[in-house]
Design a protein around this motif. Structure first.
Motif, PDB file in Angstrom:
ATOM      1  N   PRO A 385       0.849  -1.431   0.064  1.00 13.60           N
ATOM      2  CA  PRO A 385       0.033  -0.105  -0.238  1.00 13.60           C
ATOM      3  C   PRO A 385       0.752   1.413  -0.374  1.00 13.60           C
ATOM      4  CG  PRO A 385       0.098  -1.569   2.601  1.00 13.60           C
ATOM      5  CD  PRO A 385       1.026  -1.915   1.510  1.00 13.60           C
ATOM      6  N   ALA A 386       0.105   2.253  -0.931  1.00 15.09           N
ATOM      7  CA  ALA A 386       1.347   3.358  -0.614  1.00 15.09           C
ATOM      8  C   ALA A 386       1.314   3.833   0.299  1.00 15.09           C
ATOM      9  CB  ALA A 386       0.508   4.180  -1.494  1.00 15.09           C
ATOM     10  N   ALA A 387       2.898   5.024   0.849  1.00 15.09           N
ATOM     11  CA  ALA A 387       2.483   5.318   2.202  1.00 15.09           C
ATOM     12  C   ALA A 387       1.130   6.086   2.444  1.00 15.09           C
ATOM     13  CB  ALA A 387       3.108   6.526   2.614  1.00 15.09           C
ATOM     14  N   GLU A 388       1.147   6.120   4.120  1.00 18.18           N
ATOM     15  CA  GLU A 388       0.142   7.152   4.013  1.00 18.18           C
ATOM     16  C   GLU A 388      -0.958   8.216   3.587  1.00 18.18           C
ATOM     17  OE1 GLU A 388      -1.253   8.159   8.061  1.00 18.18           O
ATOM     18  OE2 GLU A 388      -0.554   6.005   9.033  1.00 18.18           O
ATOM     19  N   ALA A 389      -1.640   8.706   3.143  1.00 16.69           N
ATOM     20  CA  ALA A 389      -2.144  10.030   2.495  1.00 16.69           C
ATOM     21  C   ALA A 389      -1.582  11.110   3.468  1.00 16.69           C
ATOM     22  CB  ALA A 389      -3.205   9.904   1.671  1.00 16.69           C
ATOM     23  N   HIS A 390      -0.906  11.790   2.945  1.00 18.53           N
ATOM     24  CA  HIS A 390      -0.543  13.117   4.038  1.00 18.53           C
ATOM     25  C   HIS A 390      -2.034  14.344   4.054  1.00 18.53           C
ATOM     26  CE1 HIS A 390       2.120  14.917   6.477  1.00 18.53           C
ATOM     27  NE2 HIS A 390       1.892  15.917   6.117  1.00 18.53           N
ATOM     28  N   SER A 391      -2.855  14.655   4.831  1.00 15.25           N
ATOM     29  CA  SER A 391      -3.375  15.124   4.733  1.00 15.25           C
ATOM     30  C   SER A 391      -3.226  16.441   4.903  1.00 15.25           C
ATOM     31  CB  SER A 391      -4.676  14.506   5.651  1.00 15.25           C
ATOM     32  OG  SER A 391      -4.865  14.383   6.740  1.00 15.25           O
ATOM     33  N   ALA A 392      -2.362  16.809   6.222  1.00 19.21           N
ATOM     34  CA  ALA A 392      -2.447  17.783   7.237  1.00 19.21           C
ATOM     35  C   ALA A 392      -1.078  19.464   6.002  1.00 19.21           C
ATOM     36  CB  ALA A 392      -2.083  17.493   8.633  1.00 19.21           C
ATOM     37  N   LEU A 393      -1.241  19.108   4.972  1.00 16.64           N
ATOM     38  CA  LEU A 393       0.315  20.111   5.070  1.00 16.64           C
ATOM     39  C   LEU A 393       0.422  21.295   5.752  1.00 16.64           C
ATOM     40  CD1 LEU A 393       0.683  19.214   1.161  1.00 16.64           C
ATOM     41  CD2 LEU A 393       1.506  17.610   2.963  1.00 16.64           C
ATOM     42  N   HIS A 394       1.795  21.955   6.407  1.00 13.26           N
ATOM     43  CA  HIS A 394       2.082  22.609   6.542  1.00 13.26           C
ATOM     44  C   HIS A 394       1.661  24.019   5.323  1.00 13.26           C
ATOM     45  CE1 HIS A 394       2.500  20.841  10.416  1.00 13.26           C
ATOM     46  NE2 HIS A 394       3.328  20.221   9.470  1.00 13.26           N
ATOM     47  N   GLY A 395       0.889  24.962   5.506  1.00 14.45           N
ATOM     48  CA  GLY A 395       0.989  25.597   4.700  1.00 14.45           C
ATOM     49  C   GLY A 395       2.065  27.125   5.037  1.00 14.45           C
ATOM     50  N   ASP A 396       2.290  27.130   6.052  1.00  8.82           N
ATOM     51  CA  ASP A 396       2.964  28.301   7.104  1.00  8.82           C
ATOM     52  C   ASP A 396       4.348  28.050   6.476  1.00  8.82           C
ATOM     53  OD1 ASP A 396       3.815  26.453   7.926  1.00  8.82           O
ATOM     54  OD2 ASP A 396       3.093  27.355  10.132  1.00  8.82           O
ATOM     55  N   ARG A 397       4.850  27.752   5.881  1.00 11.50           N
ATOM     56  CA  ARG A 397       6.699  27.799   5.503  1.00 11.50           C
ATOM     57  C   ARG A 397       6.787  28.490   4.419  1.00 11.50           C
ATOM     58  NH1 ARG A 397       7.250  22.781   4.732  1.00 11.50           N
ATOM     59  NH2 ARG A 397       6.942  21.665   6.802  1.00 11.50           N
ATOM     60  N   SER A 398       7.852  29.123   4.487  1.00  5.58           N
ATOM     61  CA  SER A 398       8.408  29.985   3.458  1.00  5.58           C
ATOM     62  C   SER A 398       8.877  29.154   2.072  1.00  5.58           C
ATOM     63  CB  SER A 398       9.458  30.728   3.537  1.00  5.58           C
ATOM     64  OG  SER A 398      10.248  31.102   2.849  1.00  5.58           O
ATOM     65  N   TRP A 399       7.979  30.094   0.904  1.00  7.11           N
ATOM     66  CA  TRP A 399       8.487  28.959   0.069  1.00  7.11           C
ATOM     67  C   TRP A 399      10.682  29.046  -0.287  1.00  7.11           C
ATOM     68  CZ3 TRP A 399      10.784  31.731  -3.907  1.00  7.11           C
ATOM     69  CH2 TRP A 399      11.029  32.844  -4.069  1.00  7.11           C
ATOM     70  N   CYS A 400      11.481  30.378  -0.103  1.00  5.50           N
ATOM     71  CA  CYS A 400      11.837  30.347  -0.058  1.00  5.50           C
ATOM     72  C   CYS A 400      13.392  29.546   0.524  1.00  5.50           C
ATOM     73  CB  CYS A 400      12.959  32.169   0.267  1.00  5.50           C
ATOM     74  SG  CYS A 400      12.226  33.335  -0.627  1.00  5.50           S
ATOM     75  N   GLU A 401      12.759  29.778   1.871  1.00  2.00           N
ATOM     76  CA  GLU A 401      13.200  28.668   2.543  1.00  2.00           C
ATOM     77  C   GLU A 401      13.350  27.143   1.973  1.00  2.00           C
ATOM     78  OE1 GLU A 401      15.799  28.975   4.597  1.00  2.00           O
ATOM     79  OE2 GLU A 401      14.812  31.200   3.976  1.00  2.00           O
ATOM     80  N   ALA A 402      12.216  26.437   2.024  1.00  2.00           N
ATOM     81  CA  ALA A 402      11.764  25.249   1.078  1.00  2.00           C
ATOM     82  C   ALA A 402      12.303  25.192   0.259  1.00  2.00           C
ATOM     83  CB  ALA A 402      10.381  25.084   1.142  1.00  2.00           C
ATOM     84  N   LEU A 403      12.411  26.150  -0.795  1.00  2.00           N
ATOM     85  CA  LEU A 403      13.020  25.919  -2.032  1.00  2.00           C
ATOM     86  C   LEU A 403      15.036  25.241  -1.459  1.00  2.00           C
ATOM     87  CD1 LEU A 403      13.633  25.739  -5.379  1.00  2.00           C
ATOM     88  CD2 LEU A 403      13.880  28.303  -5.454  1.00  2.00           C
ATOM     89  N   LYS A 404      15.255  26.185  -0.940  1.00  2.00           N
ATOM     90  CA  LYS A 404      16.823  26.417  -0.474  1.00  2.00           C
ATOM     91  C   LYS A 404      16.856  24.756  -0.110  1.00  2.00           C
ATOM     92  CE  LYS A 404      19.374  28.807   2.599  1.00  2.00           C
ATOM     93  NZ  LYS A 404      19.438  29.817   2.850  1.00  2.00           N
ATOM     94  N   ARG A 405      15.989  24.458   0.527  1.00  2.00           N
ATOM     95  CA  ARG A 405      15.971  23.122   1.698  1.00  2.00           C
ATOM     96  C   ARG A 405      16.091  22.163   0.783  1.00  2.00           C
ATOM     97  NH1 ARG A 405      12.940  20.748   6.777  1.00  2.00           N
ATOM     98  NH2 ARG A 405      13.873  18.663   6.276  1.00  2.00           N
ATOM     99  N   LEU A 406      15.746  22.054  -0.576  1.00  2.00           N
ATOM    100  CA  LEU A 406      15.012  21.131  -1.559  1.00  2.00           C
ATOM    101  C   LEU A 406      16.601  20.382  -1.813  1.00  2.00           C
ATOM    102  CD1 LEU A 406      11.573  20.603  -3.191  1.00  2.00           C
ATOM    103  CD2 LEU A 406      13.233  18.903  -1.727  1.00  2.00           C
TER     104      LEU A 406
END
Lengths: 726, 221
Positions: A385-406
């Protein structure tokens, strides 16, 4: 059944089939021949049934599956030979030599087709680099590839690397080689003409690698150290001499056929050549040049010493070939001849010590019981089975920081540390090299056209949904070629899977193949060569189902190649294809939530086909200033990669800042740029091609800007460039 | 004008160099098997890049005993023409004692292939005559053993005689002393360089600076 027989990897049923075919019990040497020829690695006995699902024909196909490599026609009489192959098990045990000999083996496959090897690509899979073992394996594999590829003078121009715990016990090393030849130079691995001679050329035969093929047909369990003697040692210097000498030999009309000695060595190669020619072969074991004269016939036949090839040449012409190989300082000997009886006969000082029918030895392996049983019962059965569906994503992360980390994650980040250790320029054909674009581009000296090549595949997608994952692997390769402006022509694939006797593994195997087949049919692309690697699992871990797809494309005019990066301030940025989607299966979910998310969204093959045609037209009309497909990491990662090339930033006018939109990896899209004055021409063409599009913004400045937030390209580049520092 | 590109077992930039001389510059060029010793026919002899003899023992250490290299001192002494060693060819020339100093493992201990910036330190030589003094040019490198070293008195002499032709600019990729990338002998008849001019001899691959190096060599001889 004795312990000895079991140790060779043959089943009770197979042993009985051998006895029935021979009408007697085999002797020890004959049993050794069967163990190698009937190993999964050489016989494809568990996969054959499924591989037949793949389309293999097309008007440009000169040689489909069944030879050492596939061959596709290009222009002006030029052809391209290519194939990808795995060297997973040896690399897990002995990363340096395992990877090095993987490079050597695939180069000789290309050489066997009469082609000059012109490029290498590697797809590598390791555990997470937080694990020192994964780092050690990566360093070893990369230096092995570097050692061999650099010395042998074939540029390493592309490939990919993914890190995932699924590969912690079984790293994957898949190497693709591409060769160029004139149609008239095409050779086959065939023996024909009774009385014609069989030559063994290259390195001396030693004790190394005995039972390598059977080793590759078992799970990697327990004391892998004990398997180290099963790993061959490569000598790229001898390989380089073998390339030059064999290129000379290929010019002689008396050369009938040639074959690389890979897995199984002399126990398999001559038999396969005889099978293709509908003849038999007799070899005289005492004629084989040895590294150690005390080797037994069993050891000689089963040796997997590297840098060796078998030639079939017209009787009476032997001296010409001996001279060529001696000039290059290589071992060469006439070791046998073509015979009318369709048997593989091994003689020792005139006495026959083994004799088995070719038809039984090659292709006679019965399909294992588990394949038939699993095929009936497991369909649609126990898929993980696929890993558990992720329902509660955090919307408060800055896209800048997220992009940098990715950008700093090893799977997404720059692989410069790796490819700067590879000579990617030798032969002076590499117009677009590693790390510079979605595909590599190689010029053909004196011609207007060029070749584009790519290799890759995402195992996580296949773990989530093997059918969709297989389909996407083909689409992704197509996108990579379209990005540079090339028309895809043909496919090679390496299917890396766990133990096929586990029903869900075999089920996933079939699903992946069905997905790849459907995608290939949609684009009318043939599979011309390939390789299957099973048993990539340990006691505790299975790898993801991992199809690695290699593809070759034709760029009709090298001047029409499309760059990847932003070229000029003021250019307009467009997204083409599927305009929205979800975040499931993305690197983003893995990095930030350690989750896989929802099931993958199915690819719309009708839209893929439209995009295919439109991208080709756009490149031919030279409408685009840049193009890049959106894949691992999603939209912002693709934009960041475009910005790194010239340090140019962008003002992005995005209204949807959801995680799905910014970091989702839904398929079927490209980001392109166009000069403002050509915008109308672009949108007109997209409309007439039925391709949805959206304007994303403008190339400008030295930072990425969205909704008032900005980050310097240089800061992102730092994160990207330091992702992989081993 | 006649040039030769030597083919050692394991050379792998031989055809690339041949292509530039023959096809791009139209120079009459032969590929010369390493056993040849009749060199007087040639005005330019290039020892190309690659891994002669697999670089076993040490890069260039075995090739120096090849008949063609053994014949070089006489060729040079009689003033028949110019010798250029590129990458592995440079390593062979230092191993053979035809150029001073030695090339050792990169300071990173890793093979490195990339385009680097170089500064022209002396433009009054055949190799560099088409560049301006202190011009910054770009050429690719591809080597595992390219770190140039030499004793202080040798370095002093190299500088005094202006035998240092190219130095790495900005970043020193291999740890060479004084950033040295290319040198010549005292008479200006033997040249050695780690960067590969044949890899940047067409606009397709960059600025084409490498072609100027070949053009300079061919022009003067």
């Amino acid at each position: 059944m004795t312990k000895f027989e079991l140790a060779l990897g043959l089943s009770q049923r197979e042993y009985e089939a051998i006895c029935a075919g021979l009408h007697r019990e085999p002797n020890e040497l004959e049993l050794g021949l069967f163990a190698l020829n009937w190993s999964e690695h050489c016989s494809y006995k568990s996969s054959k049934r499924f591989l037949k699902l793949l389309p293999t024909t097309g008007k440009r196909v000169l040689q489909g599956p069944g030879e050492n490599a596939g061959v596709i026609e290009l222009e002006n009489g030029w052809c391209v030979a290519f194939k990808v192959e795995s060297h997973n098990h040896p690399s897990a045990v002995e990363p340096f030599h395992g990877a090095a000999t993987g490079v050597g083996g695939i180069i000789r496959d290309i050489l066997s087709m009469g082609a000059r090897p012109i490029a290498l690509l590697d797809s590598l899979r390791f555990g997470e680099f937080s694990d020192p073992k994964a780092r050690r394996l990566c360093v070893g594999v990369v230096s092995g590839i570097s050692h061999y590829g650099n010395c042998v003078g074939v540029p390493t121009v592309g490939g990919d690397i993914y890190c995932d715990d699924a590969y912690a016990d079984n790293c994957l090393v898949n190497v693709m080689c591409v060769g160029l030849l004139k149609k008239s130079e095409l050779k086959r691995a065939i023996a024909q003409g009774v009385g014609n001679k069989i030559l063994l050329v290259g390195a001396l035969t030693g004790r190394d690698g005995i039972h390598g093929a059977t080793f590759a047909s078992e799970d990697l369990v327990g004391e892998t150290e004990a398997k180290r003697p099963n790993v061959q040692v490569g000598d790229p210097f001898t390989a380089k001499l073998l390339i030059e000498a064999t290129r000379e030999a290929c010019q002689l009309p008396e050369l009938i056929g040639l074959q690389d000695l890979g897995a199984g060595g002399l126990s398999t190669a001559p038999a396969e050549m005889a099978a293709r020619g509908g003849v038999g072969i007799a070899i005289d074991i005492e004629e084989i040049p040895l590294r150690d004269p005390t080797m037994t016939p069993y050891e000689i036949l089963l040796s997997e010493s590297q840098e060796r090839m078998v030639l079939c040449v017209r009787a009476g012409s032997e001296q010409k070939f001996l001279q060529i190989y001696r000039k290059w300082g290589l071992a060469v000997a006439v070791i046998g001849e073509v015979i009318a009886e369709r048997v593989y006969r091994v003689r020792h000082e005139g006495r026959t010590i083994a004799e088995v029918p070719i038809s039984l030895l090659v292709g006679g392996a019965p399909e294992p019981d588990f394949v038939r049983i699993a095929h009936r019962t497991a369909r649609g059965g126990t898929m993980r089975p696929a890993a558990e569906a992720h329902s509660a994503l955090h919307g408060d992360r800055s896209w800048c920081e997220a992009l940098k980390r990715l950008l700093h994650s090893p799977t997404i980040g720059s692989k410069r540390w790796v490819w700067e250790q590879y000579d990617h320029m030798v032969q002076i054909n590499t117009v677009i090299g590693p790390g510079a674009h979605d595909a590599a581009v190689l010029r053909v000296k004196g011609e207007r056209f060029a070749l584009a090549v790519t290799l890759g595949g995402n195992g996580r997608y296949c773990a989530l949904d093997p059918y969709e994952g297989g389909l996407r692997a083909v689409c992704e390769a197509v996108h990579n070629l379209l990005s540079v402006g090339a028309e895809p022509l043909g496919i090679t694939d390496c299917l890396n899977f766990a133990n096929p006797t586990v029903p869900e593994v075999l089920w996933a195997f079939e699903q992946v193949i069905r997905g790849m087949a459907d995608a290939a049919r949609a684009f009318e692309l043939p599979f011309v060569s390939g390789n299957v690697s099973f048993y990539n699992q340990s006691e505790t871990r299975k790898i993801h189902p991992t199809p690695i797809v290699g593809m070759v494309g034709l760029l009709r005019d090298i001047e029409c190649r499309v760059p990847m990066g932003f070229q000029r301030e003021g250019d307009q940025i467009y997204l083409l294809g599927k305009l929205s989607g979800k975040v499931g299966g993305s690197e983003y979910l893995k990095v930030f939530y350690d989750a896989w998310g929802d099931a993958l969204e199915p690819t719309d093959l009708e839209l893929e086909r439209k995009l295919f045609q439109t991208m080709l037209t756009l490149a031919q009309q030279r409408l685009l200033h840049s193009a890049h497909d959106v894949s691992d990491g999603g939209l912002l990662v693709a934009i960041a990669e475009k910005s790194f090339v010239r340090g140019l930033g962008a003002h992005l006018e995005l209204d949807d800042l959801s995680e799905g939109n910014l970091f989702g990896e839904w398929p079927t899209r490209f980001i392109v740029t166009v000069a403002p004055e050509r915008e109308d021409a672009l949108t007109e063409l997209l409309q007439s091609g039925g391709v949805p599009y959206r304007r994303l913004g403008t190339v400008a400045g030295d930072a990425l800007e969205i909704a008032g937030e900005r980050i310097l390209v240089e800061e992102l580049r730092q994160a990207y460039e330091t992702a992989l520092d081993l | 004008m006649r040039a030769a590109v030597v083919v050692f077992p394991g050379s792998n930039c031989d055809y690339d160099t041949y292509y530039v001389l023959k096809d791009l510059l139209g120079v009459e060029t032969d590929l010369l098997w390493y056993r040849e010793t009749a060199l007087h026919r040639y005005d330019l002899i290039v020892l190309p890049g690659g891994f002669s003899y697999g670089d076993y023992l040490r890069a260039g250490a075995i090739a120096r005993f090849a008949p063609v290299v053994q014949a070089l001192p006489e060729y040079i002494a009689r003033g028949h023409g110019i010798v250029l060693g590129i990458c592995n060819g440079f390593q062979i020339l230092t191993e053979a004692g035809l150029l001073p100093g030695a090339l050792t493992k990169n300071i990173s201990q890793r093979f490195i292939c990339k385009t680097v910036k170089l500064r022209v330190e002396n433009n009054a030589t055949p190799l560099t005559q088409l560049f301006r003094y202190e011009e910054i040019i770009e050429l690719p490198i591809a080597h595992g053993e390219g770190r140039y070293i030499a004793p202080p008195e040798t370095l002093e002499r190299l500088k005094r005689n202006r035998q240092i032709l190219l130095t790495y600019h900005g970043e020193n990729p291999n740890g060479s002393v004084e950033n040295i990338a290319a040198i010549m002998n005292e008479k200006g008849t033997v040249f050695g360089m780690m960067p590969h001019p044949e890899r940047n001899s067409e606009q397709l691959f960059g600025t084409g600076a490498g072609l100027k190096i070949f053009r300079g060599l061919v022009h003067l001889v």
